[in-house]
Design a protein around this motif. Structure first.
Motif, PDB file in Angstrom:
ATOM      1  N   ILE A 121       5.062  39.576  20.849  1.00 19.32           N
ATOM      2  CA  ILE A 121       6.469  39.555  20.451  1.00 19.32           C
ATOM      3  C   ILE A 121       7.184  38.498  21.285  1.00 19.32           C
ATOM      4  N   GLU A 122       7.831  37.539  20.630  1.00 19.64           N
ATOM      5  CA  GLU A 122       8.603  36.526  21.363  1.00 19.64           C
ATOM      6  C   GLU A 122       9.924  37.153  21.784  1.00 19.64           C
ATOM      7  N   VAL A 123      10.072  37.405  23.096  1.00 21.02           N
ATOM      8  CA  VAL A 123      11.323  38.005  23.576  1.00 21.02           C
ATOM      9  C   VAL A 123      12.277  36.964  24.160  1.00 21.02           C
ATOM     10  N   GLY A 124      11.730  35.815  24.555  1.00 22.56           N
ATOM     11  CA  GLY A 124      12.601  34.794  25.127  1.00 22.56           C
ATOM     12  C   GLY A 124      12.063  33.399  24.865  1.00 22.56           C
ATOM     13  N   HIS A 125      12.962  32.416  24.948  1.00 19.69           N
ATOM     14  CA  HIS A 125      12.564  31.043  24.667  1.00 19.69           C
ATOM     15  C   HIS A 125      13.393  30.086  25.523  1.00 19.69           C
ATOM     16  N   ALA A 126      12.721  29.217  26.249  1.00 17.83           N
ATOM     17  CA  ALA A 126      13.431  28.231  27.075  1.00 17.83           C
ATOM     18  C   ALA A 126      13.071  26.842  26.566  1.00 17.83           C
TER      19      ALA A 126
ATOM     20  N   GLY B 240      13.068  46.651  12.113  1.00 18.12           N
ATOM     21  CA  GLY B 240      14.256  47.125  12.823  1.00 18.12           C
ATOM     22  C   GLY B 240      14.954  46.009  13.560  1.00 18.12           C
ATOM     23  N   LEU B 241      15.077  46.169  14.879  1.00 16.92           N
ATOM     24  CA  LEU B 241      15.810  45.175  15.675  1.00 16.92           C
ATOM     25  C   LEU B 241      14.980  43.931  15.945  1.00 16.92           C
ATOM     26  N   MET B 242      13.680  43.979  15.607  1.00 13.28           N
ATOM     27  CA  MET B 242      12.796  42.854  15.937  1.00 13.28           C
ATOM     28  C   MET B 242      13.241  41.579  15.220  1.00 13.28           C
ATOM     29  N   ARG B 243      13.493  41.695  13.924  1.00 12.32           N
ATOM     30  CA  ARG B 243      13.983  40.541  13.167  1.00 12.32           C
ATOM     31  C   ARG B 243      15.157  41.003  12.331  1.00 12.32           C
ATOM     32  N   ALA B 244      16.350  40.844  12.862  1.00 12.29           N
ATOM     33  CA  ALA B 244      17.551  41.358  12.214  1.00 12.29           C
ATOM     34  C   ALA B 244      18.424  40.201  11.742  1.00 12.29           C
ATOM     35  N   LYS B 245      19.412  40.512  10.904  1.00  8.95           N
ATOM     36  CA  LYS B 245      20.346  39.474  10.450  1.00  8.95           C
ATOM     37  C   LYS B 245      21.474  39.317  11.459  1.00  8.95           C
ATOM     38  N   GLU B 246      21.783  40.407  12.144  1.00  8.75           N
ATOM     39  CA  GLU B 246      22.793  40.376  13.205  1.00  8.75           C
ATOM     40  C   GLU B 246      22.143  41.003  14.428  1.00  8.75           C
ATOM     41  N   PHE B 247      22.136  40.294  15.540  1.00  9.06           N
ATOM     42  CA  PHE B 247      21.463  40.821  16.719  1.00  9.06           C
ATOM     43  C   PHE B 247      22.135  40.286  17.982  1.00  9.06           C
ATOM     44  N   LEU B 248      21.812  40.922  19.085  1.00  4.22           N
ATOM     45  CA  LEU B 248      22.414  40.527  20.350  1.00  4.22           C
ATOM     46  C   LEU B 248      21.468  39.572  21.080  1.00  4.22           C
ATOM     47  N   MET B 249      22.012  38.436  21.496  1.00  8.32           N
ATOM     48  CA  MET B 249      21.204  37.478  22.247  1.00  8.32           C
ATOM     49  C   MET B 249      21.894  37.184  23.572  1.00  8.32           C
ATOM     50  N   LYS B 250      21.088  36.942  24.580  1.00 11.99           N
ATOM     51  CA  LYS B 250      21.606  36.321  25.794  1.00 11.99           C
ATOM     52  C   LYS B 250      21.252  34.858  25.620  1.00 11.99           C
TER      53      LYS B 250
ATOM     54  N   TYR C 256      18.403  28.386  26.642  1.00  8.56           N
ATOM     55  CA  TYR C 256      17.548  29.500  27.050  1.00  8.56           C
ATOM     56  C   TYR C 256      18.016  30.764  26.344  1.00  8.56           C
ATOM     57  N   GLY C 257      17.150  31.370  25.525  1.00  9.06           N
ATOM     58  CA  GLY C 257      17.561  32.561  24.779  1.00  9.06           C
ATOM     59  C   GLY C 257      16.702  33.772  25.088  1.00  9.06           C
ATOM     60  N   ILE C 258      17.359  34.913  25.168  1.00 18.34           N
ATOM     61  CA  ILE C 258      16.610  36.181  25.217  1.00 18.34           C
ATOM     62  C   ILE C 258      17.150  37.050  24.101  1.00 18.34           C
ATOM     63  N   GLY C 259      16.269  37.562  23.274  1.00 26.04           N
ATOM     64  CA  GLY C 259      16.677  38.519  22.251  1.00 26.04           C
ATOM     65  C   GLY C 259      16.885  39.859  22.947  1.00 26.04           C
ATOM     66  N   VAL C 260      18.155  40.220  23.176  1.00 26.16           N
ATOM     67  CA  VAL C 260      18.423  41.436  23.966  1.00 26.16           C
ATOM     68  C   VAL C 260      18.006  42.676  23.189  1.00 26.16           C
ATOM     69  N   THR C 261      18.423  42.744  21.931  1.00 30.26           N
ATOM     70  CA  THR C 261      18.064  43.914  21.121  1.00 30.26           C
ATOM     71  C   THR C 261      16.559  43.929  20.840  1.00 30.26           C
ATOM     72  N   ARG C 262      15.976  42.753  20.637  1.00 38.24           N
ATOM     73  CA  ARG C 262      14.527  42.700  20.423  1.00 38.24           C
ATOM     74  C   ARG C 262      13.770  43.139  21.682  1.00 38.24           C
ATOM     75  N   THR C 263      14.278  42.729  22.842  1.00 38.29           N
ATOM     76  CA  THR C 263      13.641  43.117  24.105  1.00 38.29           C
ATOM     77  C   THR C 263      13.637  44.641  24.243  1.00 38.29           C
TER      78      THR C 263
ATOM     79  N   TYR D   9      24.195  35.648  14.241  1.00 34.59           N
ATOM     80  CA  TYR D   9      23.983  35.913  12.814  1.00 34.59           C
ATOM     81  C   TYR D   9      22.952  34.939  12.276  1.00 34.59           C
ATOM     82  N   ARG D  10      21.912  35.472  11.671  1.00 38.92           N
ATOM     83  CA  ARG D  10      20.918  34.594  11.049  1.00 38.92           C
ATOM     84  C   ARG D  10      20.530  35.172   9.698  1.00 38.92           C
ATOM     85  N   ASP D  11      20.587  34.310   8.698  1.00 42.35           N
ATOM     86  CA  ASP D  11      20.255  34.772   7.355  1.00 42.35           C
ATOM     87  C   ASP D  11      18.729  34.791   7.207  1.00 42.35           C
ATOM     88  N   GLU D  12      18.092  35.693   7.928  1.00 42.35           N
ATOM     89  CA  GLU D  12      16.634  35.823   7.878  1.00 42.35           C
ATOM     90  C   GLU D  12      16.230  36.236   6.463  1.00 42.35           C
ATOM     91  N   ILE D  13      15.265  35.522   5.896  1.00 41.25           N
ATOM     92  CA  ILE D  13      14.830  35.863   4.536  1.00 41.25           C
ATOM     93  C   ILE D  13      14.169  37.229   4.532  1.00 41.25           C
TER      94      ILE D  13
HETATM   95  N1  LIG Z   1      16.324  37.556  13.744  1.00 38.39           N
HETATM   96  C1  LIG Z   1      16.221  37.923  15.017  1.00 38.39           C
HETATM   97  N2  LIG Z   1      16.355  39.228  15.363  1.00 38.39           N
HETATM   98  C2  LIG Z   1      16.273  39.613  16.654  1.00 38.39           C
HETATM   99  N3  LIG Z   1      16.039  38.757  17.671  1.00 38.39           N
HETATM  100  C3  LIG Z   1      15.887  37.455  17.388  1.00 38.39           C
HETATM  101  C4  LIG Z   1      15.971  36.964  16.054  1.00 38.39           C
HETATM  102  N4  LIG Z   1      15.787  35.612  16.090  1.00 38.39           N
HETATM  103  C5  LIG Z   1      15.600  35.278  17.368  1.00 38.39           C
HETATM  104  N5  LIG Z   1      15.663  36.366  18.170  1.00 38.39           N
HETATM  105  C6  LIG Z   1      15.538  36.403  19.639  1.00 38.39           C
HETATM  106  O1  LIG Z   1      16.308  35.369  20.213  1.00 38.39           O
HETATM  107  C7  LIG Z   1      15.490  34.538  21.048  1.00 38.39           C
HETATM  108  C8  LIG Z   1      15.945  33.098  20.962  1.00 38.39           C
HETATM  109  O2  LIG Z   1      15.918  32.672  19.623  1.00 38.39           O
HETATM  110  P1  LIG Z   1      15.210  31.333  19.122  1.00 38.39           P
HETATM  111  O3  LIG Z   1      14.081  30.946  19.987  1.00 38.39           O
HETATM  112  O4  LIG Z   1      16.298  30.393  18.828  1.00 38.39           O
HETATM  113  O5  LIG Z   1      14.663  31.938  17.758  1.00 38.39           O
HETATM  114  P2  LIG Z   1      13.421  31.463  16.851  1.00 38.39           P
HETATM  115  O6  LIG Z   1      12.213  31.557  17.733  1.00 38.39           O
HETATM  116  O7  LIG Z   1      13.444  32.489  15.751  1.00 38.39           O
HETATM  117  O8  LIG Z   1      13.798  30.099  16.441  1.00 38.39           O
HETATM  118  C9  LIG Z   1      14.086  34.741  20.525  1.00 38.39           C
HETATM  119  O9  LIG Z   1      13.163  34.501  21.548  1.00 38.39           O
HETATM  120  C10 LIG Z   1      14.119  36.194  20.101  1.00 38.39           C
HETATM  121  O10 LIG Z   1      13.878  37.037  21.203  1.00 38.39           O
END
Ligand SMILES: Nc1ncnc2c1ncn2[C@@H]1O[C@H](COP(=O)(O)OP(=O)(O)O)[C@@H](O)[C@H]1O
Ligand SMILES: [Mg+2]
Length: 566
Positions: A405-410, A148-158, A440-447, A139-143
């Motif tokens: 598109i940032e899909v993952g972050h380590a 769509g799923l790219m920047r959501a308030k509730e999303f699935l992350m690995k 290490y995060g992957i935005g599953v729904t964003r991916t 859950y992120r209170d994105e302003i």
């Molecule tokens: N609001 C969001 N909606 C969908 N996916 C997101 C969102 N915020 C982050 N993610 C996904 O989660 C991954 C890990 O998040 P993180 O790097 O902590 O986010 P940020 O780069 O926004 O600080 C990101 O690489 C992205 O794929």
């Protein structure tokens, strides 16, 4: 699955608010539906694709030795107070209260919870290293939730977290995760760049983003023409074309109504690259100046690193008070800073420059003939500018700036969380040490949505086989014809035998409607059968991506597709 028994409604038009192709297609193809801003329900078809992405992620995480767990989304704020992120992450944190008036936060990420968990589980170096992961709702209170799923308030992350006994081990764990990420994105059909990323105010440790090149991406990536350098815009370093300054003496001159770099160019003929841009930052107590060349922009993340935590752009009133002048007339000429307590950090590009112009800290006046090192008060040098297209890389190549598109972050975290939350272990000498961590995060729904963003055409989605909701769309025409019905049964039996998943469009619709929907849904293969195809010798198999068609006997359809999975 038969279409007439599915929950599947395709739309001719997407709602106007869907601004990008992948968002429009997900709505039109009946994969997701909107509940509110940044909140989406997955319909059965969308969920099938999501589950396939998850499966790939799980397989690669498991293969890399990570252990799956599942942690709560509802979290005690005390953990966030311990890490300091109750304020540092305040802009994204959702707060809730229960019936006893007790406060909770909804997790935007899980460093606090996982570190607290491991503090209880690990006592000895013998229990390290360990990497935990989960696929869980964040859950992120994105302003500005959008796309769509790219920047959501509730999303699935690995999200995964590594715990090691030392720095060397942590780097190994980091490499294992980054390696798994490369495989995950490749398998989902994404050409993700592994990009050097900024490590934030913490500094030191390494960080990589995985970035899928796309026009609509919110991230900017800097690459080198004919080279291997790849970095985020926040991190990238480069050199702009050099300027030629004419040395001279410092001279003050009147510049009434000059407020901007552009004004000084227009009214006094001083090119932007011949000016020093002065930006004012404050932490509420101290003032700091950042100097960049007039045609450059300061890079927020580099400024944050150069100044340390807590600094922000000063407001006009704060600037006036600290500098005695307003924006437009500011500068760091030493003689004008007398008695002012400011720290000055100058961009490296300014080193050795002569014949420049800058504000005089007196409204309506500037200096020319500025020789940077002779005339300015500079406390520190740092790279604080934003790289521009055409700059030169360290190896002398041309830099390009593009979007992705940032899909993952380590991120190699070090011991920040293990120290704050007590994740300590006894080393071989019986000494207590904090675990060295990575996250290490992957935005599953964003991916999933990124897959559609890069794999579609004007008619619809073009799913890569590995993540398609179904591999095949079976389109039957003339079902009243007994021969067609028999062939249809044979096709589906052969698909089942071959283990190929399919959706059967058994609707009583015109062929044109069915073909349009098949293109929109975009499964890799369409099998069409009707009186006409049978007369031509069987069923028609069409590749969604290439449009190539082939006629195959009904009983061989499954085997044919199994052998040509892509
Ligand atoms: N609001 C969001 N909606 C969908 N996916 C997101 C969102 N915020 C982050 N993610 C996904 O989660 C991954 C890990 O998040 P993180 O790097 O902590 O986010 P940020 O780069 O926004 O600080 C990101 O690489 C992205 O794929
Ligand atoms: Mg990130």
């Amino acid at each position: 699955m038969r279409w007439t028994q599915a929950l599947l409604n395709t739309l001719r038009e997407a709602p106007a608010e869907a601004e990008i192709a992948s968002h429009r297609l997900m709505l039109r193809a009946g994969l997701i539906r909107k509940l509110g801003a940044g909140l989406y329900s997955f319909l059965p078809l969308g969920l099938r694709a999501l589950r396939k992405v998850e499966k790939i992620i799980r397989e690669e995480m498991d293969r890399a030795g990570a252990l799956e767990v599942l942690m709560p989304g509802l979290q005690p704020p005390e953990l966030w107070e311990k890490s300091g992120r109750i304020t540092a992450a305040a802009d994204v944190l959702f707060h809730v209260k229960d019936h006893q008036d007790r406060r909770w936060v909804l997790g935007p990420t899980h460093e606090e919870v996982v570190t607290d968990l491991m503090a209880g589980e690990v006592q000895s170096y013998r229990q390290l290293p360990r990497t935990l992961y989960q696929i869980q709702t964040k859950y992120r209170d994105e302003i500005r939730p959008r796309f769509g799923l790219m920047r959501a308030k509730e999303f699935l992350m690995k999200d995964a977290y590594s715990f090691d006994a030392d720095e060397t081990g942590a780097k190994k764990s980091y490499e294992a995760m980054v390696g798994a990420y490369r495989k995950i994105f490749e398998r989902t059909g994404l050409k993700a760049l592994q990009v050097e990323a900024d490590t934030g105010v913490m500094g030191g440790a390494s960080s990589h983003e995985f970035n899928v090149p796309a026009e609509i991406g919110e991230g900017e990536v800097v690459t080198e023409e004919g080279g291997s350098y790849v970095a985020t815009i926040e991190k990238a370093e480069g050199k702009p074309a050099a300027r030629k300054g004419v040395a001279g003496s410092l001279e003050k001159f009147p510049t009434p109504r000059v407020r901007t770099i552009e004004d000084l160019t227009k009214k006094h003929g001083v090119a932007a690259q011949d000016q020093v841009k002065t930006l004012v930052f404050t932490n509420g107590k101290a003032t700091a100046l950042i100097l960049v060349r007039g045609d450059d922009e300061a890079q927020e993340s580099k400024v944050a690193r150069a100044l340390g935590a807590g600094y922000r752009t000063a407001a006009d009133a704060e600037i006036k008070e600290a500098m005695g002048a307003s924006p437009g007339s500011l500068g760091a000429v030493a003689s004008t800073l007398g008695g002012k307590k400011v720290t000055v950090v100058a961009d490296l590009v300014l080193k050795g420059q002569t014949g420049m112009a800058t504000g005089a800290n007196e409204n309506g006046f500037h200096f020319k003939g500025v020789e940077v090192e002779r005339d300015l008060k500079i406390d520190r040098w740092a790279d604080v500018r934003t790289v521009r297209e055409g700059d030169q890389s360290a190896s002398g190549k041309k830099l390009k700036v593009s979007r992705g598109i940032e899909v993952g972050h380590a991120f190699l975290l070090g011991t920040k969380y293990s120290v704050a939350l007590g994740a300590k272990f006894l080393d071989p000498h019986g000494k207590e040490q904090p675990a060295v961590m990575g996250c290490y995060g992957i935005g599953v729904t964003r991916t999933l949505q990124a897959v559609i963003e890069v794999h579609h055409d004007k008619d619809g989605i073009q799913w890569p086989a590995a993540v398609a909701p179904y591999t095949v769309m079976v389109v039957t025409l003339d079902l009243a014809d007994a021969a067609v019905k028999k062939a249809a049964d044979e096709v589906m039996a052969s698909l089942e035998k071959a283990g190929v998943d399919y959706l059967w469009d058994d609707r009583d619709e015109r062929p044109g409607v069915k073909f349009k929907d098949a293109d929109l849904l975009g499964f890799p293969w369409r099998i069409t059968l009707g009186a006409k195809s049978l007369a031509a010798g069987g069923v028609e198999i069409k590749c969604r991506r290439t449009g190539a068609m082939e006629v195959v006997p009904p009983g061989q359809a499954g085997g044919w597709i199994q052998n040509r999975k892509d």
